[in-house]
Design an enzyme around this catalytic site. Structure first.
Site, PDB file in Angstrom:
ATOM      1  N   GLY A  89      30.780  58.818  91.071  1.00  0.00           N
ATOM      2  CA  GLY A  89      32.133  59.344  91.002  1.00  0.00           C
ATOM      3  C   GLY A  89      33.002  58.437  90.157  1.00  0.00           C
ATOM      4  O   GLY A  89      32.523  57.692  89.311  1.00  0.00           O
ATOM      5  N   ARG A  90      34.298  58.481  90.401  1.00  0.00           N
ATOM      6  CA  ARG A  90      35.246  57.675  89.625  1.00  0.00           C
ATOM      7  C   ARG A  90      35.329  56.237  90.128  1.00  0.00           C
ATOM      8  O   ARG A  90      35.697  55.336  89.386  1.00  0.00           O
ATOM      9  CB  ARG A  90      36.632  58.309  89.689  1.00  0.00           C
ATOM     10  CG  ARG A  90      36.707  59.762  89.288  1.00  0.00           C
ATOM     11  CD  ARG A  90      36.744  60.000  87.848  1.00  0.00           C
ATOM     12  NE  ARG A  90      37.888  59.320  87.267  1.00  0.00           N
ATOM     13  CZ  ARG A  90      38.172  59.356  85.989  1.00  0.00           C
ATOM     14  NH1 ARG A  90      37.423  60.041  85.174  1.00  0.00           N
ATOM     15  NH2 ARG A  90      39.206  58.719  85.516  1.00  0.00           N
ATOM     16  N   GLU A  93      34.198  52.914  88.250  1.00  0.00           N
ATOM     17  CA  GLU A  93      35.003  52.407  87.140  1.00  0.00           C
ATOM     18  C   GLU A  93      35.900  51.272  87.613  1.00  0.00           C
ATOM     19  O   GLU A  93      36.126  50.299  86.893  1.00  0.00           O
ATOM     20  CB  GLU A  93      35.857  53.532  86.547  1.00  0.00           C
ATOM     21  CG  GLU A  93      35.052  54.630  85.909  1.00  0.00           C
ATOM     22  CD  GLU A  93      35.914  55.821  85.493  1.00  0.00           C
ATOM     23  OE1 GLU A  93      37.157  55.745  85.595  1.00  0.00           O
ATOM     24  OE2 GLU A  93      35.331  56.834  85.079  1.00  0.00           O
ATOM     25  N   CYS A 119      24.582  58.327  89.780  1.00  0.00           N
ATOM     26  CA  CYS A 119      25.694  58.750  88.941  1.00  0.00           C
ATOM     27  C   CYS A 119      26.346  57.553  88.252  1.00  0.00           C
ATOM     28  O   CYS A 119      25.668  56.746  87.621  1.00  0.00           O
ATOM     29  CB  CYS A 119      26.677  59.559  89.794  1.00  0.00           C
ATOM     30  SG  CYS A 119      27.935  60.468  88.883  1.00  0.00           S
ATOM     31  N   HIS A 120      27.667  57.410  88.369  1.00  0.00           N
ATOM     32  CA  HIS A 120      28.396  56.321  87.721  1.00  0.00           C
ATOM     33  C   HIS A 120      28.215  54.985  88.435  1.00  0.00           C
ATOM     34  O   HIS A 120      28.735  53.971  87.980  1.00  0.00           O
ATOM     35  CB  HIS A 120      29.877  56.680  87.619  1.00  0.00           C
ATOM     36  CG  HIS A 120      30.161  57.720  86.583  1.00  0.00           C
ATOM     37  ND1 HIS A 120      29.845  59.050  86.773  1.00  0.00           N
ATOM     38  CD2 HIS A 120      30.708  57.629  85.352  1.00  0.00           C
ATOM     39  CE1 HIS A 120      30.196  59.737  85.703  1.00  0.00           C
ATOM     40  NE2 HIS A 120      30.718  58.902  84.820  1.00  0.00           N
ATOM     41  N   TYR A 139      24.314  59.081  85.577  1.00  0.00           N
ATOM     42  CA  TYR A 139      24.926  60.185  84.853  1.00  0.00           C
ATOM     43  C   TYR A 139      24.836  59.854  83.363  1.00  0.00           C
ATOM     44  O   TYR A 139      25.044  58.703  82.966  1.00  0.00           O
ATOM     45  CB  TYR A 139      26.380  60.396  85.299  1.00  0.00           C
ATOM     46  CG  TYR A 139      26.932  61.684  84.769  1.00  0.00           C
ATOM     47  CD1 TYR A 139      26.501  62.906  85.287  1.00  0.00           C
ATOM     48  CD2 TYR A 139      27.834  61.698  83.721  1.00  0.00           C
ATOM     49  CE1 TYR A 139      26.970  64.108  84.781  1.00  0.00           C
ATOM     50  CE2 TYR A 139      28.315  62.894  83.208  1.00  0.00           C
ATOM     51  CZ  TYR A 139      27.871  64.098  83.734  1.00  0.00           C
ATOM     52  OH  TYR A 139      28.328  65.278  83.226  1.00  0.00           O
TER      53      TYR A 139
END
Length: 190
Positions: A89-90, A93, A119-120, A139
């Site tokens: 997800g976000r 980051e 994913c991320h 991802y």
């Protein structure tokens, strides 16, 4: 299999399915799982994001649920856990910028304990510099960071439902791979 103690690193806008599914699956399998986030205390929450593949050039994002934090960030002692889960997800980051997060990840690799990332979450692995020479997936937009960190990129399946296992590391591309991702992680926990 005896019950294991697991740690999940999350932050605001963690991908909903990639946090909730492993959290519940590990509990169902009889394991204890703590969820932790920089600056957060037990009893607080992070907001999840629901990502979906709806035919656009990239995924869409919608607000998800309030996901529980179960341990104060300052009380996390990575040496007391048997495995680590890093959803995507976000939030990666942000999490990749936190040196304590990177220390935690490095400790799991130094101790050769099972680590599951999807994913991320690969951004955190790259920032922690723990993937050199290791096969992994994430991802697709994360492949450059992983390659720069020395990882051997494995192309995700068309439906993002595959998994890559390399030693103590289990990686997947996105939430459609959750069943394979958690199945392989459970094997490593044995």
């Amino acid at each position: 299999m005896s019950a294991k103690r697991l740690l999940m690193l999350v932050g605001d806008f963690v991908e909903d399915y990639e946090a909730i599914f492993p959290y519940q699956a590990m509990q169902m399998a009889g394991h204890h799982i703590d969820t932790a986030s920089p600056g957060k205390e037990s009893g607080s929450t992070v907001v999840t994001a629901i990502h979906d593949f709806e035919g656009f050039q990239t995924y869409t994002e919608k607000r998800g649920h309030n996901f529980p934090i179960t341990i104060d960030w300052g009380l996390v002692d990575e040496s007391t856990y048997d495995g680590l889960i890093i959803p995507g997800g976000r939030s990666p980051e942000f999490l990749q910028l936190d040196e304590r997060v990177l220390e935690i990840v490095r400790k799991f690799f130094a101790d050769d304990k099972p680590v599951a990332s999807t994913c991320h979450g690969g951004l955190i692995l790259a920032a922690a510099e723990v993937v050199e020479g290791r096969r992994c997936q994430a991802y697709p937009s994360c492949w450059r960071e992983l390659a720069w960190a020395g990882a051997i990129w494995e192309e995700p399946t068309a439906g993002y439902d595959g998994v890559t296992v390399d030693g103590n590391l289990v990686t997947a591309a996105a939430w459609p791979g959750n069943p394979a991702w958690m199945r392989e992680f459970l094997k490593l926990l044995k």
